[in-house]
Motif scaffolding. Structure first.
Motif, short mmCIF file in Angstrom:
data_model
loop_
_atom_site.label_atom_id
_atom_site.label_comp_id
_atom_site.label_asym_id
_atom_site.label_seq_id
_atom_site.Cartn_x
_atom_site.Cartn_y
_atom_site.Cartn_z
N THR A 161 0.82 -1.20 0.00
CA THR A 161 0.00 0.00 0.00
C THR A 161 0.86 1.26 0.00
N ARG A 162 2.13 1.12 0.38
CA ARG A 162 3.00 2.30 0.40
C ARG A 162 4.08 2.25 -0.68
N ASP A 163 3.95 1.30 -1.59
CA ASP A 163 4.93 1.12 -2.68
C ASP A 163 6.36 0.95 -2.17
N THR A 218 11.96 13.14 -13.31
CA THR A 218 10.50 13.32 -13.36
C THR A 218 9.84 11.98 -13.65
N GLY A 219 8.56 12.02 -13.94
CA GLY A 219 7.85 10.80 -14.32
C GLY A 219 7.57 9.93 -13.12
N ASP A 220 7.79 8.61 -13.27
CA ASP A 220 7.37 7.70 -12.19
C ASP A 220 8.45 7.47 -11.13
N PRO A 225 9.73 -1.29 -0.74
CA PRO A 225 10.32 -2.56 -1.11
C PRO A 225 9.71 -3.70 -0.30
N PRO A 226 9.52 -4.85 -0.85
CA PRO A 226 9.93 -5.23 -2.21
C PRO A 226 8.91 -4.87 -3.29
N LEU A 227 7.83 -4.14 -2.90
CA LEU A 227 6.83 -3.79 -3.91
C LEU A 227 7.09 -2.44 -4.56
N GLY A 228 8.20 -1.89 -4.27
CA GLY A 228 8.67 -0.68 -4.90
C GLY A 228 10.17 -0.74 -4.78
N TYR A 229 10.87 0.24 -5.33
CA TYR A 229 12.32 0.17 -5.31
C TYR A 229 12.92 1.45 -4.72
N LEU A 230 14.04 1.29 -4.04
CA LEU A 230 14.75 2.42 -3.49
C LEU A 230 16.20 2.38 -3.92
N ARG A 288 11.16 -0.58 -11.79
CA ARG A 288 12.57 -0.91 -11.65
C ARG A 288 13.43 -0.30 -12.76
N THR A 289 12.94 -0.39 -13.99
CA THR A 289 13.71 0.15 -15.10
C THR A 289 13.90 1.66 -14.94
N SER A 290 12.82 2.34 -14.59
CA SER A 290 12.91 3.80 -14.46
C SER A 290 13.86 4.21 -13.36
N ILE A 291 13.81 3.51 -12.24
CA ILE A 291 14.65 3.95 -11.12
C ILE A 291 16.13 3.73 -11.45
N HIS A 292 16.42 2.65 -12.17
CA HIS A 292 17.83 2.43 -12.55
C HIS A 292 18.31 3.46 -13.57
N LYS A 293 17.40 3.85 -14.46
CA LYS A 293 17.74 4.92 -15.41
C LYS A 293 18.08 6.19 -14.66
N ALA A 294 17.24 6.49 -13.66
CA ALA A 294 17.47 7.70 -12.86
C ALA A 294 18.80 7.61 -12.12
#
Ligand code: ADP
Ligand code: ZN
Ligand code: ZN
Length: 731
Positions: free
Chosen positions: A629-631, A665-667, A633-638, A696-702
């Motif tokens: 519910t809070r995005d 920006t973005g997600d 980890p492991p359901l979101g990435y840091l 995951r892809t976006s966060i690694h790009k960032a």
């Protein structure tokens, strides 16, 4: 034109292109294999590099390319699979590839030294020695030497690992002086594999084993979620047996160096195979030697801590990660990798099965189970029918405490000792008191270099910082107002020990923390004493919670359960559930009546009640849903970027300008720069940027963006910065 693409063993994030050595024939260059070491000029010095590929194209102006100086190896020191793993890790963790590959090398190899012949030293019995044994001459005078002499005679040859791990040097040298044994140089040999009989597994264990057996020849990630004492290790042993039968090597990862003796003992009792230990306790030369035994295929079973996930196995057939939830698998400085995650990737590349075992699997692993990426196996009962301990809270609100102990807990301890059983008290704070304060003016002893309070160590009469190690003489009067009225706050293990010693005169008492048990030899000695089963009281930090077997313990007391309840980090609940379950699991392995008492000021806190009432497997499901519910980890990435600087402004400005230029920006959300939860440590200010995303892809790009900008900014005043992918602590 042929180009050599190299990774330099240094903190440089990119690859470097060079030309082959002057006058090397084109045909010879074609034959150079990735993974060999090459010496190349770099600035005004020469550096050791690893060849990644021979290619025909480069982005660099060809006239500026330099020739390498020397080819150091004929054959690669690192196999293709391991090189692929390192490349993956370098890119996933945004870490300099040369440093990652260096993690897979021994120190000699890193320094570019030649690979010498692998020789083994070991002891054999001389003819005089055999004669002595026959006549039984030595036995009465020196029993230790006699038994060692017999052992060497029986095994024919006793190798170097045995010498450093299991027997005292003095016994060897005494026998040598008497010319009864001699040190010989031999080539290592693959040992035979005769073994003790496998234990007959119970029904639940059999099911797990046969399911893993069905996938033994290819990659599959298996999770064994088995309560403490449910027979996980027994399954590991039988899996190892299967792999050995196929002439494969097994890599067994354990979270802590202190667990090596117990693990090696259990494995070596079962198999007559060569077992190699890999951990930080080895000298450079021992490590180099072990590394070679592994890479040249002489060792069959590799037992190691975190860094062993890069062990250069040449015929790897299976990986087992014991206590996979343990945060020690995450390296917390330099190259910040997760050995568990690397191990899973490695198994995939090597196409072999991997087993992640724990009584309290991490939420990362449980999510992979939920999404059917990993195969889940459960063992819900203890072997032999011993029941799991029952948990109760002790409400300590307004109760008098002595050394952190309530009278209820003290009574329970007394009952247990009177029955001839053992007690384990858990308190995750070393030292005597965690704070020293002036009662007149309020001054508090703080570390000069960190934003933390100093811990008082009574025996050594000093104040010590548990974060940077700085220590100062214990003061008797306030440096601010001169008052001698100083208050001690916060109970540490030493204080509890003091009170327990007063209350239980004549009872054996062991304090188990890193001050008292500094190395694995001390731990081994402790375990020996405790397993003799005389009544005793163990007082310890999380050192005690990890994987050790204390068959005689029937009471566990957690002195300050609240310290776990209000963690700063989003992982607080997970950690608390794991720690309480693991500590509790030390109790009653062979008995039906074992108890865990949790002292708390919050007996009605919903999470405290949940811990008491529910199993880890139930609890972890709730926690996982909540993370969703809070995005988190492991359901979101840091991904965390931290700058440590001598002046607060340097780190802050550095991160600020990265954040501005990166324009994330973005997600992906970028949070910061903000000071870390401990804003200053060891004289450096700590500031951080946090990336958070569901993608995951976006966060690694960032992260790539942040890193490439960071690499270009000149750093002032010895500032350093790093990136931490999947951090275990974000504070
Ligand atoms: P875990 O690793 O889950 O804590 P272990 O494998 O150490 O559990 O098993 C706990 C104890 O039970 C050990 O002393 C082990 O030797 C014993 N044991 C395990 N499996 C069996 C079995 N099938 N039959 C008899 N004893 C067993
Ligand atoms: Zn004062
Ligand atoms: Zn400090």
């Amino acid at each position: 034109m042929q180009i050599l693409r190299l990774a330099v063993i240094s903190p440089m994030r990119s690859f470097f292109d060079y030309l082959p050595p002057v006058q090397m024939a084109e045909k010879a260059v074609e034959k150079l294999q990735p993974g060999i070491r090459i010496r190349a000029p770099f600035g005004n010095r020469s550096v050791v590099c690893i060849l990644l590929e021979v290619t025909l194209s480069t982005n660099i102006d060809k006239s500026r390319l330099k020739n390498v100086l020397e080819i150091l190896d004929e054959t690669p020191l690192i196999r293709r699979e391991l090189l692929e793993l390192c490349n993956w890790a370098a890119s996933y963790y945004h870490h300099p590839p040369g440093e990652v590959i260096a993690a897979a090398f021994s120190s000699k190899q890193r320094r570019g030294l030649p690979v010498s012949e692998l020789v083994d030293y070991g002891w054999t019995v001389t003819s005089l020695g055999e004669e002595t044994i026959k006549q039984g001459k030595i036995a009465m005078r020196a029993p230790k030497q006699a038994s060692l002499l017999n052992l060497i005679s029986k095994s024919g040859f006793l190798g170097r690992e045995y010498i450093s791990n299991h027997a005292s040097h003095s016994s060897f040298y005494a026998l040598k002086k008497k010319k009864l044994i001699t040190l010989e140089k031999v080539f290592p040999k693959v040992l035979s594999r005769s073994k003790k009989q496998d234990v007959a597994l119970n029904h639940a264990q059999k099911q797990v084993l046969s399911s893993i057996k069905n996938n033994i020849d290819s990659f599959k990630c298996h999770v064994i979620e088995g309560v403490t004492g449910s027979g996980k290790t027994e399954i590991y042993l039988q899996l190892i047996h299967l792999a050995l039968k196929q002439q494969k090597q097994v890599l067994l990862l354990i979270p802590e160096i202190n667990l090596t003796p117990q693990t090696v003992l259990r494995v070596s009792e079962r198999f007559d195979a060569r077992i190699t230990e890999l951990h930080s306790g080895l000298t450079d030369s021992d490590r180099d030697y072990s590394w070679r035994l592994v890479s040249e295929g002489y060792s069959d079973i590799i037992i190691g801590t975190r860094s062993a996930c890069f062990a250069p196995c040449s015929r790897l057939g299976m990986i087992i990660v014991d206590e996979e939830h343990d945060s020690s698998y995450k390296q917390q400085d330099g190259f910040r990798y997760s050995a568990r995650d690397i191990a899973v990737k490695r198994a995939q590349i090597e196409n072999c099965p991997i087993v992640l075992g724990s009584a309290t699997p991490s939420l990362e692993t449980l999510l992979n189970v939920r999404s059917d990426r990993y195969l889940h196996h459960e063992l819900t009962e203890r072997v032999g029918g011993a029941s799991l301990p029952n948990l109760t809270t002790i409400d300590i609100r307004e109760k008098a405490l002595s050394g952190g102990l309530s009278s209820t807990l003290l009574r329970a301890i007394k009952n247990t000792i009177d029955k001839g059983e053992q007690v384990l008290l858990f308190l995750n704070r070393r030292g005597y008191a965690t704070q020293l304060q002036c009662h007149r003016c309020g001054w508090i002893a703080e570390c000069e270099d960190c934003d933390v309070r100093m811990t008082l160590h009574k025996k050594t009469r000093e104040l010590r910082c548990h974060h940077c190690g700085k220590s100062a003489r214990l003061i008797l009067s306030c440096p601010n107002c001169g008052s001698k009225n100083l208050l001690l706050e916060g109970i540490g293990t030493q204080q509890t020990e003091e009170k327990i010693r007063e209350a239980f005169k004549g009872t054996i008492i062991h304090r188990v923390d890193s001050d008292n048990i500094p190395n694995k030899a001390a731990m081994e000695k402790l375990m020996e004493s405790v397993t003799q089963r005389r009544p005793c009281i163990l007082i310890g930090t999380q050192m005690l919670a990890k994987g050790h077997h204390f068959p005689g313990v029937t009471l566990v007391g957690v002195l300050d359960a609240d310290s776990l309840l209000f963690g700063l980090d989003f992982r607080g609940e997970e950690r608390m559930a794991q720690l309480i379950t693991q500590v509790s699991g030390r109790a009653g392995r062979e008995s039906n009546k074992s108890h865990v008492l949790l002292q708390t000021h919050h007996p009605n806190h919903p999470f405290m009640q949940a811990i008491v009432d529910q199993s880890y497997s139930t609890l972890s499901k709730y926690i996982l849903d909540d993370r969703g519910t809070r995005d988190l980890p492991p359901l979101g990435y840091l991904i965390l970027m931290r700058a440590d600087s001598k002046y607060q402004a340097d780190g802050e400005h550095f991160l600020k300008s990265i954040a501005e230029r990166a324009n994330i920006t973005g997600d992906v959300k970028l949070i910061g720069p903000l000071p870390s939860a401990m804003p200053r440590r060891a004289g450096k200010y700590r500031n951080q940027l946090l990336l958070h995303s569901k993608n995951r892809t976006s966060i690694h790009k960032a992260a790539t963006k942040l890193v490439s900008i960071g690499d270009k900014i000149t750093k002032r005043n010895k500032m350093n910065w790093f990136i931490d992918v999947d951090p275990v602590e974000i504070c």
